[in-house]
Motif scaffolding. Structure first.
Motif, short mmCIF file in Angstrom:
data_model
loop_
_atom_site.label_atom_id
_atom_site.label_comp_id
_atom_site.label_asym_id
_atom_site.label_seq_id
_atom_site.Cartn_x
_atom_site.Cartn_y
_atom_site.Cartn_z
N ARG A 1 -4.51 7.77 -11.74
CA ARG A 1 -5.73 7.04 -11.21
C ARG A 1 -5.27 5.81 -10.57
NH1 ARG A 1 -10.87 6.97 -14.88
NH2 ARG A 1 -11.46 5.93 -13.04
N ILE A 2 -6.05 5.49 -9.71
CA ILE A 2 -5.94 4.02 -8.95
C ILE A 2 -6.50 3.20 -10.07
CG2 ILE A 2 -7.05 2.62 -7.09
CD1 ILE A 2 -5.01 4.16 -6.14
N ASN B 1 -2.16 -2.32 -8.64
CA ASN B 1 -1.87 -1.12 -8.14
C ASN B 1 -0.54 -1.00 -7.90
OD1 ASN B 1 -3.78 1.26 -8.29
ND2 ASN B 1 -4.90 -0.63 -7.70
N ILE C 1 2.00 2.05 -3.38
CA ILE C 1 1.03 2.64 -4.07
C ILE C 1 0.49 3.92 -3.64
CG2 ILE C 1 -1.49 2.32 -4.75
CD1 ILE C 1 -1.14 -0.83 -4.16
N SER D 1 -12.33 3.70 -4.25
CA SER D 1 -13.27 4.92 -4.14
C SER D 1 -13.94 5.41 -5.48
CB SER D 1 -12.26 6.11 -3.76
OG SER D 1 -11.11 6.17 -4.76
N ALA E 1 -9.55 1.70 0.21
CA ALA E 1 -9.28 3.16 -0.51
C ALA E 1 -9.08 2.92 -2.09
CB ALA E 1 -8.35 3.94 0.19
N LEU E 2 -8.91 1.75 -2.41
CA LEU E 2 -8.61 1.50 -3.84
C LEU E 2 -9.88 1.62 -4.71
CD1 LEU E 2 -6.05 -1.51 -3.58
CD2 LEU E 2 -5.44 0.90 -3.96
N ALA F 1 -1.51 4.51 -1.05
CA ALA F 1 -3.07 4.44 -0.48
C ALA F 1 -2.94 4.05 0.89
CB ALA F 1 -3.71 3.32 -1.44
N PRO F 2 -3.92 4.59 1.54
CA PRO F 2 -3.89 4.26 2.92
C PRO F 2 -4.57 2.88 3.44
CG PRO F 2 -5.84 5.95 2.26
CD PRO F 2 -5.02 5.54 1.42
N SER F 3 -5.36 2.36 2.74
CA SER F 3 -5.73 0.92 2.76
C SER F 3 -6.40 0.35 1.75
CB SER F 3 -7.08 1.26 3.82
OG SER F 3 -8.22 2.09 3.23
N LEU G 1 0.67 -1.17 0.10
CA LEU G 1 -0.14 0.00 0.08
C LEU G 1 0.81 1.32 -0.08
CD1 LEU G 1 -2.60 -1.23 2.54
CD2 LEU G 1 -3.21 -0.56 0.11
#
Lengths: 434, 129, 496
Positions: free
Chosen positions: C386-387, C369, A5, A15, A12-13, A7-9, A2
């Motif tokens: 973007r994710i 990701n 990436i 959203s 969260a991916l 990202a916090p969690s 994470l």
């Protein structure tokens, strides 16, 4: 991960997914372990009656044949079954060469010049043959003549496939395939005449000369054939067919309640670009070594998109491999043997049943391994009796598809039916009427 | 630099057309053959077929793509280049000469006038990169 | 390293597996119908086994190494599923045998139908289609049947985003509709302005892959669905990318009317070197009567038959049978679908349960990701800000080098890695579409990232190494022009 990436969690991916519908609770049973799943599925499988538990005289497009042990041992190799479609030839020569060998064997069996890498089943292969013929007629020919003794479900699949295409499908209203009547329907707007040989009722026709008549009207001739029968019988290529196709299941593929099976399709060189599906060609690598690639792929959907010959993408790769290993194993000599076994045993069964007072074998024409029996009662009643009292799976109820064939049973015999089984069936049929 | 000979007419679909007497000869441009790369097959119509301007009459196929080829003007096909059937690579080698595809008896000679001239076509090709 | 063709192995007279002599009298063979020659192999059993074993060794496979082929979901294929599909109780059943002695099959099919409805948020499902493209075709035929049934005959167009799989336009054309392509916007979503302009009362429907082939979940999916519904069209979902959505979002909840599943992508059934797949379709309430059939119906006390007979008197109170939905588009194949694949998918879903399925999607997305972040260090990624979902698309170019996506793909083979999908989607220059799947470990992902880093260096320092790649495979690059011009499509062409 994470952190990389940013990202916090994990949540969260997601959203981008609208919050109102995100993370639904799926009402599915809780997970089981492998051991529990094995037990559960074994129990479910036990609710079925399998051909390992009862003699079977049911065919109608799917046949109980012996599968040589080599077939499944090769199919279980992860190198084959966990590979994808061979788009990268340098790391797919195994799959590619096997398909090349499959194409070669199908050409040999059918007497045709080119075969593709497979269709979903015999019925969808026939639907694709219809599209092919319409395409070869440059869309100007919109009539398709189907014999009524093509497998009823194949004809249904053709109608499903073509419902948006404005074609006229004729010829299969009755139950008797009258060649002259079918030929009379082939006019200047006709793209294709399709027949089955041996037909759905097991009968054989001598089709010599038919192709010339069809070609004189500039239409194509398509023959649907059981591949095992071609171990014994003259290949349709020899009597001038333009497209030969059928169900490849008898070539080493388990019955498996109807699928996955294998549609085979072969044609003449001049129609190779009209043919749907994948094709493997031989070529050489940069060092001159022989190798194989998917070729003519510009006909296919991933390049030609809405102008493609068909939308087919994933087909029946592993089943084509099964047929290839089957044909390599039984070989030239074995395929003739299995075809003859089917033929002789079916004729033995027919002659014995025909001698029973209340039954008659309807045999105006020669037949291969299936034949029609006129019965003294509804076929469903006879089959219930055979199953309940004798543990025999009886034949197919032709009244389901042909109104004039109520009380007619289609009996299939293969090399798997022993003389004892056939004799037992005859005895059981005698008892039905008592 | 793509070859765009002067004196020919061009279409948006990268065909060229040339008046020869009462007839029109057509094929695909140098730019089109370069985009397709090695051409492996050409599908041609039959002599006597009739198509309107802009209708597809054939297909040119490489290992990368298959492209329809369109009529520059409406008319009847009076000849096809049969040599392409066995040697489609001729189009790669000589698109404006030996690589011609069909000869057309036009319904209306004036349709040629609505096609692009060499300078306009050249500019379009350059804009495509 | 080349293996001879099977026809060049063995010698005349050999048979790897003879059959017994007939135990019945021989019947005369039919006049004028018997063939003279049969050109099949003549080899010993060892010859045959050795030949196909050697061929198998020439393949890359999931079992052998990483297979990050975008849009194909090359995840581990659990072995227990193979064993279950081969149980005699499944593999030995005939498709036409009496339903009373096939209740196990029908129960399994019914249960799988119910699960697929639940996973996607739909009201009906048919397992019949044989593959994704086949399910798609069935889906568009249902769109057509639905409009015609309402007497609406003017709808001729299917809208398809430019990022769609090639099967979408091909299936549309086969259904008699014309295709209108909708462009993507700068963030990889469907361009809403273009969609709005295309939506009128001639639109039969929209085919939407979401997440799309860029691996992106459309940020305006709700508006897209509403626009199409607003003009009377239906929304078809291409379920090729469902691996990203299991337990995350249900297309039915988003307003999709139809979805096809690829059991061979999402539910771990093997790809088989190009099939068999299985492409069930699920639909919303208003389309349930149009499903291809037959489908399985359950009859019990609380659930009387809609169409046919009641349970057998002496049997269980619960009884399953095959029925044709009342307004069905018809059967799209012979018999009932790929039973052998249903058993595998059933086992897969049963072993995961609801939480396990959600973890599948979570880890697939996490892995993608993570790789996007790593690969993005060396290669351009158009939607880097973007994710992504379960896959992402990179550009196979390196500044200061003339190498292309193809060269990078071929070079990866030297690392024992299958190349990503290349040159698709068409809207990305030199596309490399990478889908790691959830079954790969971080160690495997790091190995891949390291290979990509090395290739990026090689592209600048030794571009020839890439142009000539692969170097360690059984064969090097193939002459595809020769293959297409000479068309040697069988052994019989070689002999000539």
């Amino acid at each position: 991960m994470l952190e990389a990436i940013g990202a916090p969690s994990i949540d969260a991916l997601f959203s981008d997914v609208p919050e109102a519908v995100r993370f639904p609770d799926l009402r599915l049973p809780a997970a089981l372990t492998e051991m529990e799943v094995a037990a559960e599925l074994t129990e479910i499988a036990d609710w079925n009656l399998s051909t390992s538990q009862a003699p079977i005289f049911l065919g109608a497009g799917a046949y109980n044949h012996y599968i040589p042990s080599t077939v499944d041992h090769i199919l279980r190799r992860g190198e084959f079954f966990t590979a994808y479609t061979p788009y990268q030839p340098e790391v797919s020569q195994g799959t590619l060469q096997a398909i090349f060998e499959y194409q070669s064997m199908i050409c040999a069996l059918t007497g045709m010049e080119v075969a593709n890498a497979s269709h979903y089943d015999g019925g969808t292969a026939l639907a694709e043959a219809v599209l092919m013929a319409v395409n070869a007629g440059r869309g100007q020919r919109t009539r398709i003549v189907l014999s009524p003794t093509i497998h009823p479900q194949y004809r249904q699949v053709v109608r499903t496939y073509t419902q948006g295409m404005g074609l006229e499908i004729v010829g299969d209203e009755g139950s008797a395939a009258d060649l002259a009547a079918l030929l009379a329907l082939v006019d200047s707007r006709t793209a294709l005449l399709a027949l089955q040989n041996p037909d759905f009722l097991g009968q054989l026709d001598n089709l010599d000369g038919l192709a010339q008549e069809v070609h004189a009207r500039k239409a194509l001739l398509c023959v649907v054939a059981n591949p095992i029968s071609l171990g014994l019988l003259k290949p349709p290529g020899e009597y001038g067919a333009d497209i030969v196709l059928g169900e490849g299941q008898p070539l080493g593929i388990p019955l498996s309640f109807g699928g996955p099976y294998l549609g085979y399709l072969a044609t003449r060189q001049q129609y190779v670009r009209r043919m749907a599906g994948r094709l493997v060609g031989q070529t050489a690598d940069t060092q001159g070594r022989t190798g194989y690639v998917l070729t003519l792929s510009t006909r296919e959907q991933h390049i030609r998109r809405d102008k493609a010959t068909s939308n087919i993408c994933t087909n029946q790769g592993l089943l084509a491999l099964a047929a290839t290993v089957y044909l390599a194993t039984v070989g030239k000599c074995g395929l003739r043997q299995v075809a003859e076994l089917c033929y002789h045993k079916a004729h033995y069964a027919a002659s014995r049943i025909n001698k029973l007072p209340s039954y008659a074998v309807c045999s105006a024409k020669p037949f291969f391994n299936e034949f029609v029996v006129r019965c003294p009662k509804a076929v469903s009643q006879i089959n219930d009796f055979l199953l309940d009292e004798w543990n025999i799976i009886g034949g197919y109820d032709l009244g389901r598809d042909y109104t004039n064939l109520a009380n007619h049973m289609l009996v299939a015999v293969t090399e798997m039916n022993t003389r004892d089984q056939i004799d037992e069936l005859v005895t059981a049929l005698t008892e039905v009427v008592l | 630099m793509m070859n765009v000979p002067l004196g020919l007419f061009y279409t948006e679909h990268d065909e060229w057309a040339q008046r020869v007497g009462q007839e029109v000869v057509t094929g695909i441009t140098d730019y089109a053959q370069d985009q397709l790369s090695d051409i492996v097959y050409v599908e041609l119509p039959e002599v006597g077929d009739h198509y309107a301007a802009g209708e597809p009459y054939g297909v040119v196929e490489s290992v990368k793509a298959a492209s329809d080829v369109f009529m520059p003007v409406g008319g009847e096909i009076v000849a096809v280049n049969e040599e392409l059937e066995s040697a489609p690579e001729i189009i790669n080698q000589d698109p404006f000469g030996k690589g011609w595809m069909v000869r057309i008896q036009p319904d209306d000679q004036s349709e040629l006038g609505s096609l692009l001239d060499a300078a306009t076509y050249q500019a379009r090709v350059e804009a495509k990169g | 390293m080349t293996e001879p063709v099977i026809y060049d192995i063995g010698r005349p007279g050999l048979c790897a597996m003879p059959f017994p002599a007939p135990d019945v009298p021989r019947a005369p063979l039919p006049d004028g119908m018997v063939r003279d020659e049969l050109r099949l192999p003549e080899a010993s059993q060892l010859d045959v086994v050795r030949h196909f074993t050697r061929l198998s060794a020439l393949n890359h496979s999931i079992d052998k190494g990483f297979y990050p082929l975008g849009s194909c979901t090359m995840k581990y294929n659990p072995r227990i599923n193979e064993d279950m599909a081969r149980l005699a109780g499944f593999a030995g059943t005939h498709p036409m045998q009496d339903e009373e002695v096939a209740q196990g099959n029908l129960h399994l099919m019914f249960t799988l139908q119910e699960w697929l409805k639940e996973i996607g948020g739909f009201a009906g499902a048919s397992l019949q289609p044989a593959a994704g493209a086949h399910g798609e075709f069935a889906g568009i035929l249902m769109v057509r049947a639905y409009h015609l049934d309402r007497g609406d005959t003017q709808r001729r167009k299917i809208l398809i985003p430019d990022s769609a799989h090639g099967t979408n336009p091909a299936s549309t054309a086969m259904s008699g509709y014309s295709v209108v392509e909708i462009p993507s916007d700068s963030r990889g979503n469907v361009d809403l302005a273009a969609l709005r302009a295309a939506c009128d009362d001639h639109v039969a429907g929209l085919m939407l892959t979401n997440p799309n082939t860029l691996g992106l979940f459309d940020e305006h999916v709700q508006e897209v669905v509403d626009l199409v519904h607003g003009c009377g069209g239906l929304v078809y979902g291409d379920g090729a990318n469902m691996n990203a959505l299991l337990g995350i979002a249900r297309p039915g909840d988003l307003g999709f009317d139809i979805l096809h599943y690829n059991l061979h992508k999402t539910f771990g059934t093997p790809h088989g070197g190009g099939g068999p797949g299985s492409g069930p379709v699920a639909v919303c309430e208003r389309l349930a009567h149009f499903l291809p059939g037959p489908i399985v119906e359950r009859v019990d006390e609380g659930n009387p038959s809609l169409v046919r007979r009641e349970p057998p008197e002496d049997g269980d109170l619960t009884y399953y049978h095959l029925v044709m939905p009342p307004k069905s588009i018809g059967r799209v194949k012979v018999f009932h679908g790929h039973m052998g694949i249903f058993v595998r998918a059933y086992a897969y879903i049963r072993m995961h349960g609801p939480d396990g399925l959600r973890r599948v999607a979570e880890h697939a997305v996490l892995n993608a990701n993570y790789l996007q972040a790593r690969v993005g260090q060396w290669f351009p990624i158009p939607q880097r800000d973007r994710i992504c979902m379960h896959e992402f698309v990179a550009e196979g170019t390196v500044p200061g080098s003339d190498v292309r996506a193809l060269d990078i793909s071929k070079r990866l083979m030297d690392f024992g890695i299958h190349p990503p999908t290349n040159y698709f989607p068409l809207i990305v220059h030199e596309a490399l579409m990478i889908e790691p799947t959830e079954t790969e470990s971080k160690a495997t992902l790091d190995t891949f990232a390291a290979a990509m880093a090395q290739i990026a260096r090689e592209a600048v320092e030794q571009p020839e190494l890439l142009h000539q790649a692969p170097h360690t495979t059984p064969v090097s690059r193939m002459d595809e022009v020769k293959a297409a011009r000479e068309l040697v499509l069988s052994y019989w062409n070689v002999k000539q």
